[in-house]
Design a protein around this motif. Structure first.
Motif, mmCIF file in Angstrom:
data_model
loop_
_atom_site.group_PDB
_atom_site.id
_atom_site.type_symbol
_atom_site.label_atom_id
_atom_site.label_comp_id
_atom_site.label_asym_id
_atom_site.label_seq_id
_atom_site.Cartn_x
_atom_site.Cartn_y
_atom_site.Cartn_z
ATOM 1 N N GLN A 35 0.836 -1.192 0.000
ATOM 2 C CA GLN A 35 0.000 0.000 0.000
ATOM 3 C C GLN A 35 0.878 1.253 0.000
ATOM 4 O O GLN A 35 2.008 1.209 0.488
ATOM 5 N N TYR A 36 0.348 2.348 -0.559
ATOM 6 C CA TYR A 36 1.155 3.570 -0.542
ATOM 7 C C TYR A 36 0.826 4.407 0.681
ATOM 8 O O TYR A 36 -0.241 4.267 1.285
ATOM 9 N N GLN A 39 -2.584 6.394 1.414
ATOM 10 C CA GLN A 39 -3.719 5.489 1.574
ATOM 11 C C GLN A 39 -3.609 4.706 2.874
ATOM 12 O O GLN A 39 -4.602 4.520 3.591
ATOM 13 N N THR A 69 7.254 4.456 -6.957
ATOM 14 C CA THR A 69 6.791 4.322 -8.336
ATOM 15 C C THR A 69 6.086 5.611 -8.736
ATOM 16 O O THR A 69 5.845 6.479 -7.916
ATOM 17 N N VAL A 70 5.768 5.693 -10.004
ATOM 18 C CA VAL A 70 4.990 6.839 -10.478
ATOM 19 C C VAL A 70 3.663 6.306 -11.000
ATOM 20 O O VAL A 70 3.639 5.391 -11.821
ATOM 21 N N SER A 71 2.593 6.833 -10.506
ATOM 22 C CA SER A 71 1.269 6.349 -10.910
ATOM 23 C C SER A 71 0.966 6.758 -12.345
ATOM 24 O O SER A 71 1.656 7.593 -12.929
ATOM 25 N N GLU A 72 -0.097 6.173 -12.912
ATOM 26 C CA GLU A 72 -0.466 6.456 -14.299
ATOM 27 C C GLU A 72 -0.644 7.945 -14.549
ATOM 28 O O GLU A 72 -0.299 8.461 -15.600
ATOM 29 N N ASP A 73 -1.228 8.614 -13.563
ATOM 30 C CA ASP A 73 -1.458 10.047 -13.744
ATOM 31 C C ASP A 73 -0.277 10.891 -13.249
ATOM 32 O O ASP A 73 -0.440 12.071 -12.944
ATOM 33 N N LYS A 75 1.699 10.860 -10.503
ATOM 34 C CA LYS A 75 2.028 11.172 -9.105
ATOM 35 C C LYS A 75 3.090 10.224 -8.563
ATOM 36 O O LYS A 75 3.083 9.034 -8.869
ATOM 37 N N MET A 77 4.487 7.825 -5.951
ATOM 38 C CA MET A 77 3.836 6.966 -4.960
ATOM 39 C C MET A 77 4.890 6.135 -4.255
ATOM 40 O O MET A 77 5.725 5.496 -4.903
ATOM 41 N N TYR A 79 5.313 2.933 -2.069
ATOM 42 C CA TYR A 79 4.627 1.742 -1.570
ATOM 43 C C TYR A 79 5.418 1.049 -0.477
ATOM 44 O O TYR A 79 6.644 0.916 -0.562
#
Lengths: 111, 111
Positions: A35-36, A39, A69-73, A75, A77, A79
DNA sequence: TACACCTGTAATATATTTATTACAGGTGTT
DNA sequence: AACACCTGTAATAAATATATTACAGGTGTA
Protein backbone atom coordinates in the motif's frame (compact mmCIF):
# COMPACT_ATOMS: atom_id res chain seq x y z
CA UNK A 1 12.19 -13.92 6.48
CA UNK A 2 12.51 -17.33 8.10
CA UNK A 3 15.37 -16.10 10.20
CA UNK A 4 17.08 -18.73 12.30
CA UNK A 5 19.61 -16.51 13.98
CA UNK A 6 19.40 -13.03 15.37
CA UNK A 7 21.94 -10.75 16.89
CA UNK A 8 20.76 -9.29 20.16
CA UNK A 9 20.26 -5.91 18.58
CA UNK A 10 18.28 -7.33 15.67
CA UNK A 11 16.00 -9.25 17.97
CA UNK A 12 15.48 -6.23 20.16
CA UNK A 13 14.66 -4.03 17.15
CA UNK A 14 12.13 -6.65 16.10
CA UNK A 15 10.38 -6.70 19.46
CA UNK A 16 10.45 -2.94 19.68
CA UNK A 17 8.81 -2.74 16.27
CA UNK A 18 6.09 -5.12 17.43
CA UNK A 19 5.46 -3.49 20.79
CA UNK A 20 2.96 -0.85 19.70
CA UNK A 21 -0.74 -1.32 18.88
CA UNK A 22 -0.64 1.03 15.89
CA UNK A 23 2.28 -0.80 14.37
CA UNK A 24 0.49 -4.12 14.81
CA UNK A 25 -2.44 -2.60 12.95
CA UNK A 26 -0.15 -1.35 10.21
CA UNK A 27 1.30 -4.84 9.86
CA UNK A 28 -2.21 -6.19 9.75
CA UNK A 29 -3.17 -3.86 6.93
CA UNK A 30 0.02 -4.53 4.98
CA UNK A 31 -0.59 -8.27 5.39
CA UNK A 32 -3.40 -7.79 2.87
CA UNK A 33 -1.03 -6.35 0.30
CA UNK A 34 1.31 -3.49 -0.42
CA UNK A 35 0.00 0.00 0.00
CA UNK A 36 1.16 3.57 -0.54
CA UNK A 37 1.74 5.92 2.33
CA UNK A 38 -1.22 8.30 2.01
CA UNK A 39 -3.72 5.49 1.57
CA UNK A 40 -2.16 3.57 4.41
CA UNK A 41 -2.49 6.64 6.61
CA UNK A 42 -6.18 6.80 5.81
CA UNK A 43 -6.75 3.13 6.50
CA UNK A 44 -4.79 3.23 9.72
CA UNK A 45 -6.52 6.47 10.66
CA UNK A 46 -3.41 8.40 11.52
CA UNK A 47 -1.49 11.40 10.25
CA UNK A 48 1.24 10.88 7.70
CA UNK A 49 4.04 12.21 9.89
CA UNK A 50 3.04 9.79 12.63
CA UNK A 51 2.73 6.97 10.17
CA UNK A 52 6.23 7.68 8.87
CA UNK A 53 7.59 7.38 12.37
CA UNK A 54 5.97 3.99 12.82
CA UNK A 55 7.03 2.79 9.39
CA UNK A 56 10.62 3.70 10.14
CA UNK A 57 10.59 1.41 13.15
CA UNK A 58 9.23 -1.42 11.05
CA UNK A 59 11.87 -0.67 8.45
CA UNK A 60 14.63 -0.62 11.02
CA UNK A 61 13.49 -4.06 12.13
CA UNK A 62 13.60 -5.26 8.53
CA UNK A 63 9.92 -6.10 8.43
CA UNK A 64 8.95 -3.98 5.44
CA UNK A 65 10.45 -2.90 2.16
CA UNK A 66 9.64 0.16 0.11
CA UNK A 67 9.26 0.90 -3.56
CA UNK A 68 8.91 4.28 -5.23
CA UNK A 69 6.79 4.32 -8.34
CA UNK A 70 4.99 6.84 -10.48
CA UNK A 71 1.27 6.35 -10.91
CA UNK A 72 -0.47 6.46 -14.30
CA UNK A 73 -1.46 10.05 -13.74
CA UNK A 74 2.09 11.02 -12.89
CA UNK A 75 2.03 11.17 -9.11
CA UNK A 76 4.95 9.91 -7.05
CA UNK A 77 3.84 6.97 -4.96
CA UNK A 78 5.75 5.28 -2.19
CA UNK A 79 4.63 1.74 -1.57
CA UNK A 80 5.30 -0.21 1.59
CA UNK A 81 5.26 -3.96 1.50
CA UNK A 82 5.32 -6.43 4.36
CA UNK A 83 8.08 -9.01 4.11
CA UNK A 84 6.86 -12.52 4.98
CA UNK A 85 8.04 -13.90 8.28
CA UNK A 86 7.65 -16.78 10.68
CA UNK A 87 9.60 -16.24 13.85
CA UNK A 88 10.03 -18.99 16.40
CA UNK A 89 10.65 -17.34 19.71
CA UNK A 90 12.08 -19.57 22.40
CA UNK A 91 14.14 -19.04 25.55
CA UNK A 92 17.13 -20.53 23.74
CA UNK A 93 16.82 -18.04 20.89
CA UNK A 94 16.76 -15.20 23.37
CA UNK A 95 19.65 -16.62 25.37
CA UNK A 96 21.81 -16.82 22.26
CA UNK A 97 20.83 -13.37 21.06
CA UNK A 98 21.54 -11.75 24.41
CA UNK A 99 25.18 -12.73 24.04
CA UNK A 100 25.57 -10.16 21.30
CA UNK A 101 23.30 -7.57 22.80
CA UNK A 102 24.78 -4.10 23.14
CA UNK A 103 22.90 -2.11 25.73
CA UNK A 104 23.33 1.45 24.76
CA UNK A 105 21.72 4.79 25.36
CA UNK A 106 19.98 4.95 22.02
CA UNK A 107 22.41 6.83 19.82
CA UNK A 108 21.77 4.75 16.74
CA UNK A 109 18.35 6.23 16.26
CA UNK A 110 19.13 8.00 13.06
CA UNK A 111 18.19 5.75 10.23
CA UNK B 1 3.20 -21.93 26.98
CA UNK B 2 2.75 -23.20 23.43
CA UNK B 3 0.05 -20.66 22.87
CA UNK B 4 -1.77 -20.94 19.57
CA UNK B 5 -4.12 -18.02 19.99
CA UNK B 6 -3.62 -14.58 21.42
CA UNK B 7 -5.95 -11.72 22.02
CA UNK B 8 -4.56 -8.47 20.69
CA UNK B 9 -3.88 -7.22 24.17
CA UNK B 10 -2.09 -10.40 25.19
CA UNK B 11 0.11 -10.31 22.14
CA UNK B 12 0.91 -6.67 22.69
CA UNK B 13 1.80 -7.27 26.34
CA UNK B 14 4.10 -10.04 25.20
CA UNK B 15 5.94 -7.86 22.71
CA UNK B 16 6.15 -5.02 25.20
CA UNK B 17 7.69 -7.38 27.71
CA UNK B 18 10.28 -8.45 25.15
CA UNK B 19 11.12 -4.98 23.90
CA UNK B 20 13.75 -4.05 26.44
CA UNK B 21 17.38 -5.21 26.59
CA UNK B 22 17.38 -5.64 30.35
CA UNK B 23 14.30 -7.79 30.24
CA UNK B 24 15.86 -9.97 27.54
CA UNK B 25 18.84 -10.42 29.84
CA UNK B 26 16.56 -11.29 32.74
CA UNK B 27 14.86 -13.90 30.59
CA UNK B 28 18.26 -15.19 29.59
CA UNK B 29 19.30 -15.59 33.22
CA UNK B 30 16.03 -17.21 34.22
CA UNK B 31 16.36 -19.61 31.29
CA UNK B 32 19.14 -21.25 33.33
CA UNK B 33 16.78 -21.85 36.23
CA UNK B 34 14.64 -20.17 38.82
CA UNK B 35 16.20 -17.49 40.94
CA UNK B 36 15.30 -15.26 43.88
CA UNK B 37 14.98 -11.55 43.50
CA UNK B 38 18.09 -10.29 45.31
CA UNK B 39 20.37 -12.77 43.59
CA UNK B 40 18.75 -12.01 40.26
CA UNK B 41 19.36 -8.32 40.84
CA UNK B 42 23.05 -9.04 41.41
CA UNK B 43 23.36 -11.19 38.32
CA UNK B 44 21.50 -8.71 36.16
CA UNK B 45 23.48 -5.88 37.72
CA UNK B 46 20.56 -3.69 38.57
CA UNK B 47 18.82 -2.33 41.64
CA UNK B 48 15.98 -4.29 43.17
CA UNK B 49 13.35 -1.62 42.63
CA UNK B 50 14.23 -1.47 38.96
CA UNK B 51 14.28 -5.22 38.70
CA UNK B 52 10.81 -5.39 40.22
CA UNK B 53 9.53 -3.04 37.58
CA UNK B 54 10.91 -5.23 34.82
CA UNK B 55 9.67 -8.42 36.44
CA UNK B 56 6.18 -6.99 36.66
CA UNK B 57 6.12 -6.52 32.90
CA UNK B 58 7.23 -10.08 32.37
CA UNK B 59 4.56 -11.20 34.83
CA UNK B 60 1.88 -9.16 33.10
CA UNK B 61 2.80 -10.90 29.87
CA UNK B 62 2.51 -14.26 31.59
CA UNK B 63 6.13 -15.19 30.96
CA UNK B 64 7.16 -15.86 34.55
CA UNK B 65 5.63 -17.28 37.68
CA UNK B 66 6.62 -16.62 41.27
CA UNK B 67 6.92 -18.69 44.37
CA UNK B 68 7.48 -17.50 47.91
CA UNK B 69 9.51 -19.81 50.08
CA UNK B 70 11.42 -19.66 53.33
CA UNK B 71 15.09 -20.60 53.17
CA UNK B 72 16.71 -23.04 55.59
CA UNK B 73 17.97 -20.18 57.71
CA UNK B 74 14.52 -18.63 57.90
CA UNK B 75 14.72 -15.86 55.33
CA UNK B 76 11.80 -15.09 53.07
CA UNK B 77 12.75 -15.78 49.47
CA UNK B 78 10.79 -14.89 46.37
CA UNK B 79 11.68 -17.04 43.42
CA UNK B 80 10.96 -16.15 39.82
CA UNK B 81 10.72 -18.87 37.25
CA UNK B 82 10.57 -18.60 33.49
CA UNK B 83 7.64 -20.41 31.94
CA UNK B 84 8.62 -22.38 28.83
CA UNK B 85 7.44 -20.95 25.54
CA UNK B 86 7.70 -21.35 21.79
CA UNK B 87 5.88 -18.61 19.96
CA UNK B 88 5.31 -18.74 16.22
CA UNK B 89 4.93 -15.19 15.05
CA UNK B 90 3.41 -14.78 11.61
CA UNK B 91 1.49 -12.05 9.80
CA UNK B 92 -1.66 -14.16 10.14
CA UNK B 93 -1.25 -14.43 13.89
CA UNK B 94 -0.91 -10.67 14.11
CA UNK B 95 -3.83 -10.07 11.80
CA UNK B 96 -6.10 -12.24 13.94
CA UNK B 97 -4.90 -10.72 17.18
CA UNK B 98 -5.40 -7.18 15.95
CA UNK B 99 -9.11 -7.86 15.62
CA UNK B 100 -9.40 -7.96 19.40
CA UNK B 101 -6.91 -5.22 20.07
CA UNK B 102 -8.14 -2.43 22.32
CA UNK B 103 -6.09 0.68 21.82
CA UNK B 104 -6.33 2.53 25.05
CA UNK B 105 -4.52 5.18 26.94
CA UNK B 106 -2.92 2.79 29.40
CA UNK B 107 -5.26 2.72 32.33
CA UNK B 108 -4.81 -0.95 33.08
CA UNK B 109 -1.30 -0.46 34.32
CA UNK B 110 -2.05 -1.42 37.86
CA UNK B 111 -1.21 -5.05 38.23
C1' DT C 1 22.50 -4.44 69.95
C1' DA C 2 24.58 -4.25 65.47
C1' DC C 3 25.04 -6.56 61.28
C1' DA C 4 24.05 -9.01 57.02
C1' DC C 5 21.01 -10.85 54.62
C1' DC C 6 15.93 -10.94 52.67
C1' DT C 7 11.12 -8.59 50.66
C1' DG C 8 8.44 -4.60 49.30
C1' DT C 9 7.00 0.13 47.74
C1' DA C 10 6.26 5.31 47.35
C1' DA C 11 8.02 9.39 45.48
C1' DT C 12 10.63 11.43 42.23
C1' DA C 13 13.76 12.40 38.32
C1' DT C 14 15.31 11.32 33.70
C1' DA C 15 15.05 9.51 29.12
C1' DT C 16 12.48 7.85 25.38
C1' DT C 17 8.48 7.23 22.66
C1' DT C 18 4.49 8.88 20.66
C1' DA C 19 1.81 12.49 18.60
C1' DT C 20 0.91 17.07 16.62
C1' DT C 21 1.64 21.22 14.01
C1' DA C 22 3.52 23.64 10.48
C1' DC C 23 5.97 23.71 6.83
C1' DA C 24 8.14 22.92 1.54
C1' DG C 25 7.73 21.04 -2.93
C1' DG C 26 6.04 17.82 -6.67
C1' DT C 27 2.16 16.26 -10.34
C1' DG C 28 -2.21 16.71 -13.22
C1' DT C 29 -6.96 18.75 -13.66
C1' DT C 30 -10.60 22.48 -13.66
C1' DA D 1 -4.55 30.35 -10.87
C1' DA D 2 -6.77 27.35 -7.60
C1' DC D 3 -7.48 22.74 -6.31
C1' DA D 4 -6.76 17.88 -5.13
C1' DC D 5 -3.91 14.69 -4.87
C1' DC D 6 1.12 12.87 -3.75
C1' DT D 7 6.01 12.77 -0.80
C1' DG D 8 8.95 14.44 2.89
C1' DT D 9 10.69 16.55 7.32
C1' DA D 10 11.75 19.87 11.28
C1' DA D 11 10.25 21.54 15.55
C1' DT D 12 7.71 20.88 19.36
C1' DA D 13 4.39 19.03 22.85
C1' DA D 14 2.48 15.32 25.50
C1' DA D 15 2.48 10.76 27.28
C1' DT D 16 5.09 6.62 28.89
C1' DA D 17 8.83 4.01 30.19
C1' DT D 18 12.93 3.69 32.68
C1' DA D 19 15.82 4.56 36.60
C1' DT D 20 17.05 6.31 41.21
C1' DT D 21 16.54 7.45 46.01
C1' DA D 22 14.79 6.80 50.30
C1' DC D 23 12.20 4.47 53.00
C1' DA D 24 9.80 0.39 56.25
C1' DG D 25 9.95 -4.11 58.05
C1' DG D 26 11.24 -9.19 58.40
C1' DT D 27 14.86 -13.18 59.77
C1' DG D 28 19.15 -15.26 62.03
C1' DT D 29 23.91 -14.60 63.82
C1' DA D 30 28.06 -12.32 66.10
Amino acid sequence: MMKEKFTGDELLALFEALSNPHRLRIISILAEGKQYVSQLAREAEMSRPLLYMHLQKLEKAGMVKTEMTVSEDGKAMKYYELLPFDFHITPELIRDAVKTLTIKKKEGNKK
